[in-house]
Motif scaffolding. Sequence first.
Motif, PDB file in Angstrom:
ATOM      1  N   GLU A 172      10.168   2.953   6.134  1.00 65.36           N
ATOM      2  CA  GLU A 172      10.980   3.943   6.847  1.00 65.36           C
ATOM      3  C   GLU A 172      12.064   4.532   5.951  1.00 65.36           C
ATOM      4  OE1 GLU A 172      12.682   2.715  10.541  1.00 65.36           O
ATOM      5  OE2 GLU A 172      11.016   3.606  11.664  1.00 65.36           O
ATOM      6  N   ARG A 173      12.707   3.671   5.157  1.00 68.33           N
ATOM      7  CA  ARG A 173      13.776   4.155   4.269  1.00 68.33           C
ATOM      8  C   ARG A 173      13.226   5.181   3.281  1.00 68.33           C
ATOM      9  NH1 ARG A 173      15.462  -1.378   4.515  1.00 68.33           N
ATOM     10  NH2 ARG A 173      14.443  -1.845   2.528  1.00 68.33           N
ATOM     11  N   ILE A 174      12.041   4.903   2.754  1.00 65.82           N
ATOM     12  CA  ILE A 174      11.437   5.828   1.787  1.00 65.82           C
ATOM     13  C   ILE A 174      10.981   7.106   2.477  1.00 65.82           C
ATOM     14  CG2 ILE A 174       9.452   6.152   0.253  1.00 65.82           C
ATOM     15  CD1 ILE A 174       9.747   3.132  -0.413  1.00 65.82           C
ATOM     16  N   ALA A 175      10.311   6.960   3.623  1.00 62.56           N
ATOM     17  CA  ALA A 175       9.792   8.133   4.334  1.00 62.56           C
ATOM     18  C   ALA A 175      10.915   9.066   4.796  1.00 62.56           C
ATOM     19  CB  ALA A 175       8.952   7.683   5.525  1.00 62.56           C
ATOM     20  N   GLU A 176      12.060   8.492   5.125  1.00 61.99           N
ATOM     21  CA  GLU A 176      13.199   9.329   5.518  1.00 61.99           C
ATOM     22  C   GLU A 176      13.685  10.179   4.346  1.00 61.99           C
ATOM     23  OE1 GLU A 176      15.957   6.499   7.052  1.00 61.99           O
ATOM     24  OE2 GLU A 176      14.940   6.329   8.995  1.00 61.99           O
ATOM     25  N   LYS A 177      13.572   9.641   3.142  1.00 66.82           N
ATOM     26  CA  LYS A 177      13.986  10.393   1.951  1.00 66.82           C
ATOM     27  C   LYS A 177      12.954  11.446   1.552  1.00 66.82           C
ATOM     28  CE  LYS A 177      16.710   6.603  -0.080  1.00 66.82           C
ATOM     29  NZ  LYS A 177      16.780   5.634  -1.214  1.00 66.82           N
ATOM     30  N   THR A 178      11.669  11.082   1.676  1.00 68.39           N
ATOM     31  CA  THR A 178      10.616  11.994   1.212  1.00 68.39           C
ATOM     32  C   THR A 178      10.195  13.003   2.277  1.00 68.39           C
ATOM     33  OG1 THR A 178       8.839  10.498   1.931  1.00 68.39           O
ATOM     34  CG2 THR A 178       9.691  10.214  -0.323  1.00 68.39           C
ATOM     35  N   GLY A 179      10.516  12.684   3.531  1.00 67.26           N
ATOM     36  CA  GLY A 179      10.058  13.537   4.616  1.00 67.26           C
ATOM     37  C   GLY A 179       8.621  13.256   5.021  1.00 67.26           C
ATOM     38  N   GLY A 180       8.099  12.117   4.592  1.00 68.38           N
ATOM     39  CA  GLY A 180       6.720  11.749   4.909  1.00 68.38           C
ATOM     40  C   GLY A 180       6.610  10.852   6.122  1.00 68.38           C
ATOM     41  N   GLY A 181       5.402  10.330   6.341  1.00 67.59           N
ATOM     42  CA  GLY A 181       5.140   9.428   7.452  1.00 67.59           C
ATOM     43  C   GLY A 181       4.633   8.089   6.947  1.00 67.59           C
ATOM     44  N   ILE A 182       4.275   7.207   7.891  1.00 71.03           N
ATOM     45  CA  ILE A 182       3.844   5.846   7.551  1.00 71.03           C
ATOM     46  C   ILE A 182       2.472   5.565   8.153  1.00 71.03           C
ATOM     47  CG2 ILE A 182       4.373   3.384   7.739  1.00 71.03           C
ATOM     48  CD1 ILE A 182       7.331   4.205   8.130  1.00 71.03           C
ATOM     49  N   LEU A 183       1.556   5.051   7.332  1.00 71.06           N
ATOM     50  CA  LEU A 183       0.249   4.595   7.793  1.00 71.06           C
ATOM     51  C   LEU A 183       0.176   3.083   7.611  1.00 71.06           C
ATOM     52  CD1 LEU A 183      -2.653   5.316   8.756  1.00 71.06           C
ATOM     53  CD2 LEU A 183      -3.311   5.359   6.338  1.00 71.06           C
ATOM     54  N   LEU A 184      -0.076   2.356   8.710  1.00 73.71           N
ATOM     55  CA  LEU A 184      -0.258   0.906   8.641  1.00 73.71           C
ATOM     56  C   LEU A 184      -1.744   0.600   8.803  1.00 73.71           C
ATOM     57  CD1 LEU A 184       2.008  -1.791  10.208  1.00 73.71           C
ATOM     58  CD2 LEU A 184      -0.465  -2.090  10.158  1.00 73.71           C
ATOM     59  N   ILE A 185      -2.285  -0.194   7.879  1.00 76.27           N
ATOM     60  CA  ILE A 185      -3.714  -0.498   7.892  1.00 76.27           C
ATOM     61  C   ILE A 185      -3.924  -2.000   8.093  1.00 76.27           C
ATOM     62  CG2 ILE A 185      -5.902  -0.260   6.687  1.00 76.27           C
ATOM     63  CD1 ILE A 185      -4.587   1.830   4.884  1.00 76.27           C
ATOM     64  N   SER A 186      -4.756  -2.339   9.069  1.00 71.70           N
ATOM     65  CA  SER A 186      -5.149  -3.726   9.290  1.00 71.70           C
ATOM     66  C   SER A 186      -6.649  -3.774   9.521  1.00 71.70           C
ATOM     67  CB  SER A 186      -4.427  -4.316  10.503  1.00 71.70           C
ATOM     68  OG  SER A 186      -4.888  -5.643  10.771  1.00 71.70           O
ATOM     69  N   GLU A 187      -7.208  -4.940   9.368  1.00 69.47           N
ATOM     70  CA  GLU A 187      -8.594  -5.140   9.786  1.00 69.47           C
ATOM     71  C   GLU A 187      -8.609  -5.678  11.208  1.00 69.47           C
ATOM     72  OE1 GLU A 187     -11.422  -6.792   6.990  1.00 69.47           O
ATOM     73  OE2 GLU A 187      -9.927  -6.645   5.391  1.00 69.47           O
ATOM     74  N   GLY A 188      -9.657  -5.343  11.941  1.00 71.52           N
ATOM     75  CA  GLY A 188      -9.821  -5.929  13.268  1.00 71.52           C
ATOM     76  C   GLY A 188     -10.194  -7.392  13.140  1.00 71.52           C
ATOM     77  N   VAL A 189     -11.112  -7.677  12.212  1.00 67.13           N
ATOM     78  CA  VAL A 189     -11.497  -9.040  11.859  1.00 67.13           C
ATOM     79  C   VAL A 189     -11.551  -9.119  10.340  1.00 67.13           C
ATOM     80  CG1 VAL A 189     -13.342 -10.774  11.908  1.00 67.13           C
ATOM     81  CG2 VAL A 189     -12.849  -9.416  13.956  1.00 67.13           C
ATOM     82  N   PHE A 190     -10.887 -10.107   9.775  1.00 63.54           N
ATOM     83  CA  PHE A 190     -10.906 -10.300   8.325  1.00 63.54           C
ATOM     84  C   PHE A 190     -12.171 -11.080   7.968  1.00 63.54           C
ATOM     85  CE2 PHE A 190      -6.603  -9.221   9.268  1.00 63.54           C
ATOM     86  CZ  PHE A 190      -6.196  -8.473   8.177  1.00 63.54           C
ATOM     87  N   GLY A 191     -12.992 -10.452   7.135  1.00 64.78           N
ATOM     88  CA  GLY A 191     -14.358 -10.905   6.928  1.00 64.78           C
ATOM     89  C   GLY A 191     -14.524 -12.243   6.233  1.00 64.78           C
ATOM     90  N   MET A 192     -13.532 -12.705   5.497  1.00 64.84           N
ATOM     91  CA  MET A 192     -13.644 -14.015   4.849  1.00 64.84           C
ATOM     92  C   MET A 192     -13.146 -15.132   5.765  1.00 64.84           C
ATOM     93  SD  MET A 192     -15.082 -14.120   1.940  1.00 64.84           S
ATOM     94  CE  MET A 192     -15.767 -12.853   0.890  1.00 64.84           C
TER      95      MET A 192
END
Length: 417
Positions: A172-192
């Motif tokens: 958030e601190r970085i995005a506020e400076k750059t004017g960008g957004g945030i993408l959070l990526i997770s797996e539904g199930v971790f394959g290992m």
Amino acid sequence: MKDLFQKIYDDKGPLGKWASQAEGYFIFPKLEGPISNRMKFQGKEVITWSVNDYLGLANRPEVRKADAEAAAAYGSAYPMGARMMSGHTDLHEQLQNELAEFVNKEAAYLLNFGYQGMVSTIDALVGKDDVIVYDVDAHACIIDGVRLHMGQRFTYKHNDVESIEKNLKRAERIAEKTGGGILLISEGVFGMRGEQGKLKEIVELKKKYNFRLFVDDAHGFGTLGKTGAGAGEEQGVQDDIDVYFATFAKSMASTGAFIAADAEIIQYLKYNLRSQMFAKSLQMQLVVGALKRLDMLRTMPELKEKLWENVNALQGGLKERGFDIGTTQSCVTPVYLKGSIPEAMALVKDLRENHGVFCSIVVYPVIPKGLILLRLIPTASHTLQDVNETLDAFSSIRERLENGTYKRLSDAAMASE
């Protein structure tokens, strides 16, 4: 100046250095015969726990019939060209619409391959001013997609909500400076590990932080949730997943993948996904085959029921016998043992040659040194007899690992080289 290839001559890599001992047996093994619970390995029948055919669709007569009829009708080339140019058909649209409905999203878009599609989707979703936050144990396709990102990216500790929040604050601190957004990526199930991603907890963080959630549900699609719509449905947060991804290579026993989201997001992605804009369309025989498989997912709940009967029997039996299967919350069944790489190789050879059990082996650098991970994938095509024979085999190999038999065998083999 060095020869570009000098590094290849000097260092074969953490897995490549074992090629002379492992290739053709432990790495790049050749399973033969129809995809099923039992296949052939080096001429011998083995119980196969290494094929991601969760619902047992790969060799069902009605699936093979649909595939064969589609191949006869369309061949392996049609349609020619990328979707944007000449490779678009009504059946591609039909499959997209049915997939979107199945996972409760407004729209979906087909991808030729899961790995390629994931990399390209990440690239299309973010720009240099945006920030990516993702699980440190994310699949290689996510990691490679993130590598393309020109902006900031942060990993959080695996499935650690406190770490997720800490990194969202940084983002958030970085995005506020750059004017960008945030993408959070997770797996539904971790394959290992087989653990589900903390999707419910991540969605709860949306109340405090402004981010979009992208979920790779390759192992959850078709196996989790009341209807099989995946980990989001299982955890009651499917509507809160902004971009949903799944592959046909697991429950659908085929080739291809898809993304699903709000219609406006999919409209943007289909005009900006470089991997699809500049690649040949998914072949018609695969599209027709996927329609048949999806219909079976919807109309044959007994497939998922049989899958989970086998999962519960295998995982319950392993726990009863004192095996460490971690904290799996899915069909993926990891068995953790302690030992070296040479011991692991001796153990797996014993398992395959003397017990007729074939499962994947995972060692360092994928997991920490000193650990052996045997990864089993139960499917609807397995039987309780398969489960019981495997449980007996695992009890035997654990005893031989603990009494030093595999260490002596591996030491003798290395001494003779």
